[in-house]
Every structure is written in C-alpha cells, then in structure tokens.
Design an enzyme around this catalytic site. Structure first.
Site, PDB file in Angstrom:
ATOM      1  N   VAL A 148       0.776  -0.952   0.090  1.00 17.37           N
ATOM      2  CA  VAL A 148      -0.052  -0.146  -0.310  1.00 17.37           C
ATOM      3  C   VAL A 148       0.854   1.697  -0.429  1.00 17.37           C
ATOM      4  CG1 VAL A 148      -1.874   1.178   1.100  1.00 17.37           C
ATOM      5  CG2 VAL A 148      -2.015  -1.021   1.172  1.00 17.37           C
ATOM      6  N   GLY A 176       3.914   3.556   3.682  1.00 14.94           N
ATOM      7  CA  GLY A 176       3.644   2.789   2.327  1.00 14.94           C
ATOM      8  C   GLY A 176       3.602   1.545   3.804  1.00 14.94           C
ATOM      9  N   LYS A 177       2.905   0.580   3.645  1.00 17.49           N
ATOM     10  CA  LYS A 177       3.436  -0.613   3.790  1.00 17.49           C
ATOM     11  C   LYS A 177       3.013  -1.819   3.363  1.00 17.49           C
ATOM     12  CE  LYS A 177       3.407  -1.937   8.254  1.00 17.49           C
ATOM     13  NZ  LYS A 177       4.523  -1.805   9.358  1.00 17.49           N
ATOM     14  N   GLY A 178       3.110  -3.038   3.688  1.00 13.04           N
ATOM     15  CA  GLY A 178       3.315  -4.169   2.637  1.00 13.04           C
ATOM     16  C   GLY A 178       2.368  -5.742   3.764  1.00 13.04           C
TER      17      GLY A 178
END
Ligand code: NAD
Length: 459
Positions: free
Chosen positions: A70, A115-117
C-alpha cells in the site's frame, strides 16, 4: 478491527481548522474546502497494490498467496513501511498501517512517506526454502512499485533481516545496474544494514517512556504541579518507584524494551511480567530478563512455558495465562505484540497508569478514549515505536554514501531525533487537555497540511 486513525486525523483537522492562525491565508468557504480536501487526501491511500503470488510448495502443490503493498502518502518522500508476514493480514489492516507510517514519518521529521506491505501466511507453516521463494516472489510481483526512491520496505511482524537480505538480492537481480542498497532496510549488517537497527524500535520505545518520565519531567515538576491537566497529573503522581512494568510480546521490540527497562540507570524499574503468544511469566520481585533473552535465542523465540523449562533455565517465575499480563497490578504496560490488545472487554480491568505502544494500534478507539478520560497516559505508537523507521532512514542514508556509522553514533542520533520530537510535543501535551495521541496527530497533520497547501494540492 476498530481503526481510529481516520477519526483522530479528522479531529486533528477540525482543531486546526478552528485555529485561524493556522494557514492564515485560508478564510471562509475557501478554508472549508481546503480542510475538506485535506480530509479526503489524508484518509485515503494513493494506491493499493494487490497480488496473488503463485507459489509452488515443496509437497508438489501450487497455491496462490494474497499479498499487498500500500502506498498511502508520499508528501515527504518515498513510501516507507514494513512487510508483515502473518495469517491475519488483510487489505484494510495494511492500509491503516500505511496511514500510521505517513503520520509517524511526518511527526519525527523523517523524509519518507507512508507505505506498508503484507503477505497472508503463517511463516511457521513454511520451510526455509519456501519462505525464500515467497520473499523473492513478492519482489518479482511488486518490483515496479518499489525501489530506493519510490518505496522502501522493511521487516515487520513475522519478517526479519533474513527476508530483507533475500528481497534486496532479488531486487538487485531484477534491476541490474541500478542502485539497490536503499531498496530495503532492516538488512543484515554484512548486506549493508545499519548497526543498531535490530534494537532500534525496542530502544526507542523505552526511550520515549524514560524521556517523558525522567529527562523531561525532572525539569518541569513545578510547572506540572501548577497545571491542572487531568491526563498528565493522575498517572504521574500515582506511579510509584520502583515502577512495576509488564511487557506484552517478547520478540524484537518487546525483549529489547524489557531489557532497557531492566537495566535503566535513570528510573527505578522492576519488570514483573512478560508475555508471548503462549504464556505470561510473572514475578513480583522482578524477572531475570537477561536469562529470558538467552532462553528465547535457543528456543525459536518462545518464552519458557512449562515449570520444567523454567527450572532448567534457572528462571524464577509463575506461569499465567497469556492475556493475564494486561490486567496485572502494574504501573506501566509496554504493548509490543499485536493490534487491538486493549479493548472494550478488558479496558475496565487495566490497572497501569502509563501505557507505551510498541506495537502499532494495540489500543482500540473505545479503550483509548476510556483510559485517557480516566487519566491514563498512553504514549502512542507513532511517537513510541518510530525507532525502527528512524534507524531505517539512517540505513538508507548510509547505503547512499556507502559509509557506515558505528553503533554509538546510531543510538545517539536516534535518541536525538526522538528527543527533538518529544521536546515539541510534550510541552503541548502537559499544557492542554488533549491526550498525547491527539497532540501527536495534530502535529503530524499540521506539517502535512502546510506542505500539501504550499504544493497547491488542495485546489
Ligand atoms: P516479533 O515477531 O519479533 O515479536 C512478536 C512477539 O509477540 C512474540 O514474542 C510473539 O510470541 C508475541 N505475541 C504474538 N501474539 C501475542 C499475543 N496475543 N499476546 C502476547 N504476545 C504475543 O515482532 P516485533 O518485530 O517485535 O513487532 C512487535 C510489534 O511491534 C508489531 O505490532 C509490529 O508491527 C510493531 N513494530 C515493530 C517494529 C520493528 O522494527 N520490529 C517497528 C514498529 C512497530
């Protein structure tokens, strides 16, 4: 899940909008429109990338593994945030975690966005070889949206420097001849990682608590006594020394924070309880934290969970149910496990006067409101657990220069950066009636709003 990020951001925008001295040029209808634009921009991710990794298992089957990256907001720089390996990962959770990264980086003046995953797996159910393939597949599927100046992932729950090393190597193969060291942070030191990165979050978590209670308040006692702000006074006056501390989660963040609390020269602490995914260990006289750190290193990161294991390792403790830790009679709770740990069902039994959020979003919105109104100080995630991203930023800088800092330099710079944030936020917190979380959000949102306005993004 009861995400409160959006609500607190909206409340922060409302508070800023009412302050006519903020963005003074914006007036009347134009002001309303600009604040409404800010709410839409900040509460929505720029992009959600989703893939189903095609994964050949060792048993011969092929499965599809859902995975996410994201991109929430890049106002301050490339997107930045960890990749979570956990069976409960879902799109909404990853978006919320990316949102928190935007706020955290803004709060601490880190030139990164949010962000992030996430990869929907329980890593314990896969072999080493399978984990290696899953990590590399993740990079193959998302190679075009990550990179040193685009989006820089890092470890999170269930992933570590091992996966970052694999991922960076895969990125390097996919993009030959391009800069790669800054594509991932949280790598091992031999692969261009920063000294101190592994301990950075736990050390920062404890530092945020120690700085508030010791360094900052030592010089502010008179001022505090005169001040009638309910949030601050009750908790600080009632917390008696030695401070009894309980730490939920004994992984990367929790074990380091527990060790820091145990060996602190500035405050008298007793770490009386720690927990992990299986048990709580309790000892009113204080636990042998060094002994426990040694134990987990040889036991797949799990705490002793039987009397036999305790006896064998020479650790004196009573074994309690895992979630009992949260409601023990302690002064301080350090939450370093998962989201939503303090919630409607247990909030009334919480006895701690100070809660430090090492994990992201461990307190639900309802519990946060209830406890804050009772006078409990909650040092929020975006303030307390930024050590990891701060040292990741140092790692990224070191990778660019190919010059490396020693461990002392890293920790000195980490504490300085956190001190600067706390020196900005704490006087506001002790001077007004907003909880600390709200103060942090207002500060973050304020910085983002000014830049978005100046960049002409609100028209
Ligand atoms: P980790 O996997 O190293 O450790 C997690 C610990 O929590 C383990 O001891 C595990 O047994 C325990 N645990 C799991 N479920 C539990 C439960 N229900 N009750 C009690 N304990 C439980 O992970 P970590 O890197 O230490 O991260 C912990 C939290 O901190 C996560 O929420 C993560 O997002 C957050 N965080 C980590 C970093 C970082 O740099 N590692 C940075 C910021 C935030």
């Amino acid at each position: 899940m009861h995400y409160q990020t959006k609500t607190i951001v909206q409340q922060s925008l409302d508070a800023l909008s009412e302050n006519q001295a903020f963005l003074i040029d914006l007036k009347g209808e134009e002001r309303n429109r600009a604040f409404s634009s800010l709410a839409s921009i900040l509460s929505t991710p720029n992009k959600v990338h989703k893939s189903f990794l095609r994964m050949p298992l060792e048993n011969g089957k092929v499965v599809r593994i859902p995975s996410f990256r994201v991109h929430h907001n890049d106002t301050f720089g490339p997107y930045k945030g960890g990749i979570r390996f956990h069976e409960s990962v879902n799109e909404e959770e990853v978006i919320n975690l990316a949102f928190l990264m935007t706020l955290k980086n803004s709060l601490h003046n880190i030139p990164f966005g949010g962000g992030k995953g996430g990869i929907v797996i329980d890593p314990r159910e896969y072999s080493l070889k399978e984990l290696n393939i899953i990590s590399r597949k993740y990079v193959q599927y998302f190679a075009d949206v990550i990179g040193p100046d685009k989006d820089i992932p890092a470890p999170d729950l269930g992933s570590s420097e091992r996966e970052m090393d694999w991922m960076m190597a895969e990125y390097k193969s996919i993009k030959p001849g391009q800069p790669y060291r800054g594509s991932f942070t949280g790598k091992s030191v031999v692969n261009g990682g920063s000294l101190g990165r592994r301990e950075a979050t736990g050390k920062g978590v404890y530092f945020s608590f120690r700085y508030m209670l010791h360094d900052f308040l030592t010089n502010q006692k008179d001022w505090l006594i005169k001040n009638d702000t309910i949030y601050a006074k009750t908790a600080i006056e009632e917390a008696k020394h030695p401070l009894k501390i309980a730490v939920q989660g004994f992984g990367n963040v929790g074990s380091v924070a527990a060790l820091e609390a145990h060996s602190c020269k500035y405050l008298q602490n007793k770490v009386v309880a720690v927990s992990d995914r299986n048990v709580t260990l309790h000892n009113e006289d204080g636990l042998d934290i060094l002994g426990l750190v040694k134990f987990i290193a040889g036991n797949e990161n799990d705490l002793p969970s039987t009397n036999e294991q305790l006896e064998k390792s020479g650790i004196k403790a009573t074994i309690l149910d895992r979630d009992n830790l949260l409601t023990l009679n302690v002064d301080v709770l350090i939450l370093a496990a998962l989201e939503d740990q303090i919630h409607r069902k247990n909030m009334e039994q919480i006895k701690a006067k100070i809660i430090v959020e090492g994990a992201n979003a461990p307190t639900t919105a309802e519990a946060d409101k209830y406890l804050s109104e009772k006078g409990v100080i909650i040092i929020p995630d975006i303030l307390a657990n930024a050590g990891g991203v701060i040292v990741s930023y140092f790692e990224w800088l070191q990778g660019r220069k190919t010059q490396f800092y020693n461990e002392k330099e890293v920790f000195d710079m980490l504490y300085l950066q956190m001190k600067e944030t706390m020196d900005t936020i704490l006087p506001k917190f002790f001077g007004d009636s907003f909880p600390l979380r709200q103060n942090c959000y207002i500060h973050s949102v304020m910085k983002l709003s000014v830049v978005l306005y100046k960049q002409g993004k609100l028209y």
